[in-house]
Design a protein around this motif. Sequence first.
Motif, short mmCIF file in Angstrom:
data_model
loop_
_atom_site.label_atom_id
_atom_site.label_comp_id
_atom_site.label_asym_id
_atom_site.label_seq_id
_atom_site.Cartn_x
_atom_site.Cartn_y
_atom_site.Cartn_z
N HIS A 1 0.83 -1.21 0.00
CA HIS A 1 0.00 0.00 0.00
C HIS A 1 0.86 1.27 0.00
O HIS A 1 0.45 2.30 -0.55
CB HIS A 1 -0.98 0.00 1.18
N ILE A 2 2.07 1.20 0.55
CA ILE A 2 2.97 2.35 0.49
C ILE A 2 3.54 2.50 -0.91
O ILE A 2 3.64 3.62 -1.46
CB ILE A 2 4.12 2.20 1.51
N ASP A 3 3.87 1.37 -1.51
CA ASP A 3 4.43 1.39 -2.86
C ASP A 3 3.45 2.00 -3.86
O ASP A 3 3.82 2.87 -4.66
CB ASP A 3 4.79 -0.04 -3.27
N VAL A 4 2.19 1.56 -3.81
CA VAL A 4 1.21 2.08 -4.76
C VAL A 4 0.83 3.53 -4.41
O VAL A 4 0.54 4.35 -5.30
CB VAL A 4 -0.04 1.18 -4.83
N ALA A 5 0.88 3.88 -3.12
CA ALA A 5 0.60 5.26 -2.71
C ALA A 5 1.65 6.21 -3.28
O ALA A 5 1.34 7.32 -3.73
CB ALA A 5 0.57 5.37 -1.18
N ASP A 6 2.91 5.77 -3.28
CA ASP A 6 3.99 6.59 -3.84
C ASP A 6 3.96 6.60 -5.37
O ASP A 6 4.36 7.56 -6.01
CB ASP A 6 5.35 6.07 -3.37
N TRP A 7 3.49 5.50 -5.94
CA TRP A 7 3.47 5.35 -7.40
C TRP A 7 2.49 6.31 -8.07
O TRP A 7 2.76 6.87 -9.14
CB TRP A 7 3.09 3.90 -7.73
N LEU B 1 -5.02 5.82 1.21
CA LEU B 1 -5.40 7.23 1.09
C LEU B 1 -4.67 8.10 2.11
O LEU B 1 -4.34 9.26 1.83
CB LEU B 1 -6.92 7.38 1.26
N LEU B 2 -4.40 7.57 3.27
CA LEU B 2 -3.64 8.33 4.27
C LEU B 2 -2.16 8.36 3.94
O LEU B 2 -1.46 9.30 4.32
CB LEU B 2 -3.84 7.73 5.67
N ALA B 3 -1.68 7.35 3.23
CA ALA B 3 -0.25 7.26 2.94
C ALA B 3 0.17 8.06 1.71
O ALA B 3 1.32 8.46 1.60
CB ALA B 3 0.14 5.79 2.75
N THR B 4 -0.75 8.29 0.78
CA THR B 4 -0.36 8.95 -0.45
C THR B 4 -0.18 10.45 -0.27
O THR B 4 -0.86 11.08 0.54
CB THR B 4 -1.39 8.69 -1.58
#
Length: 405
Positions: free
Chosen positions: A75-81, A111-114
């Motif tokens: 979820h962090i990877d896709v948030a950064d992507w 949503l909170l990580a992006t």
Amino acid sequence: MVLKNKRILLCVTGGIAVFKAAGLASKLYQEGAEVKVMMTDSAREFVTPLTFQTLSRNTVYIDTFDEKDPARVAHIDVADWAEIVIVAPATANSIGKLASGIADDMVSTTLLATTAPVLIAPAMNVHMYEHPAVNRNMKILASDGYRFIEPGEGLLACGYVGKGRLAEPEEILSAIKQFFLEDDRFLEGKKVLVTAGPTREAVDPVRYFTNHSSGKMGFAIAEQAASMGAEVTLIAGPVNLETPPDVERIDVSSAHEMYEAVIKRSAESDIIVKAAAVADYRPKTVYGQKLKKQNEEWSVEMERTIDILKTLGKRKPSGQVLIGFAAESERVEEFALGKLEKKNLDMVCANNITQEGAGFSVDSNILTLYKKDGSKIELPLQSKKDVAIKILHDAVKMLKEKTVT
């Protein structure tokens, strides 16, 4: 095509309007966007992940704990992507969770990580949409910088007539395009100054000290800034790279020449990105003739060059965004944060040059962006073009904040 190669994350929450989200995913793919879909458990009650996988040509994310790649947190990877995140349909529940900072599934956690912009397309019963709590939550999100795509009016699936229908896929698609047109041209009329490459510090007419910088990162930033509408000046050390389109290039050799070129143009710049690897030292004596080889050892006495970035930090106007780079081989975060503070930067882009894919002369990079507000963004291995886009998007945000202030 406005959306060609844009990285779009579509978050689908539970409601009968999920079928429209499937149509949106298809249209985004047809527009040339790279689409990744994330679904809540409730959304999967209406449409299967296989549908979105087929339409997006990508794996669908459904479980926070389904970590397929041990090297990355999904979820962090896709948030950064993501360059932009779309929540469609956005239920009252998902809006409430986001407004309250609740992260209890993959969608809410992401949503909170992006740090990417988020467009929210609500869909719910008319009375739910008009409820004070829902209105309050939407106002909170709006004040936090989230954008909304207004729902339509008409016959709802529940049988009521009123406002609450998810906007049509064509309307959402238009809003996404409009966002990229605005964001990609936000630098229209702005002046961006970029430095790139190494410097050469002469010993004599033949010899000089230099470093391994290729200039590729700085050139990528200059190219992307120009594509976003900026008036770009690129001050380049000795590199073998073509000048990006619509960029004014000034070639220099030594640290002193770069200092003079930068200072001359710094005050009028809205954004300065100092990506050049400028020599910290230069020979104290420069010989007019080539020194001949001797039998004994030869020592060269060195002196400090002017610290260009520190000078810019001292002179920085209140509305200017100043970004530096920190290429380190150890204690990366410590040195990066030290540079951020000592040189009065708005952001420093740090990388560990010992990591594969993050060193000199390659076309990729791995960066961590440290900001003045204390936040940091980790960018995984990706092309320097994609890194440049991310850096400039954050520069745009900081410039907007300074303009509002």
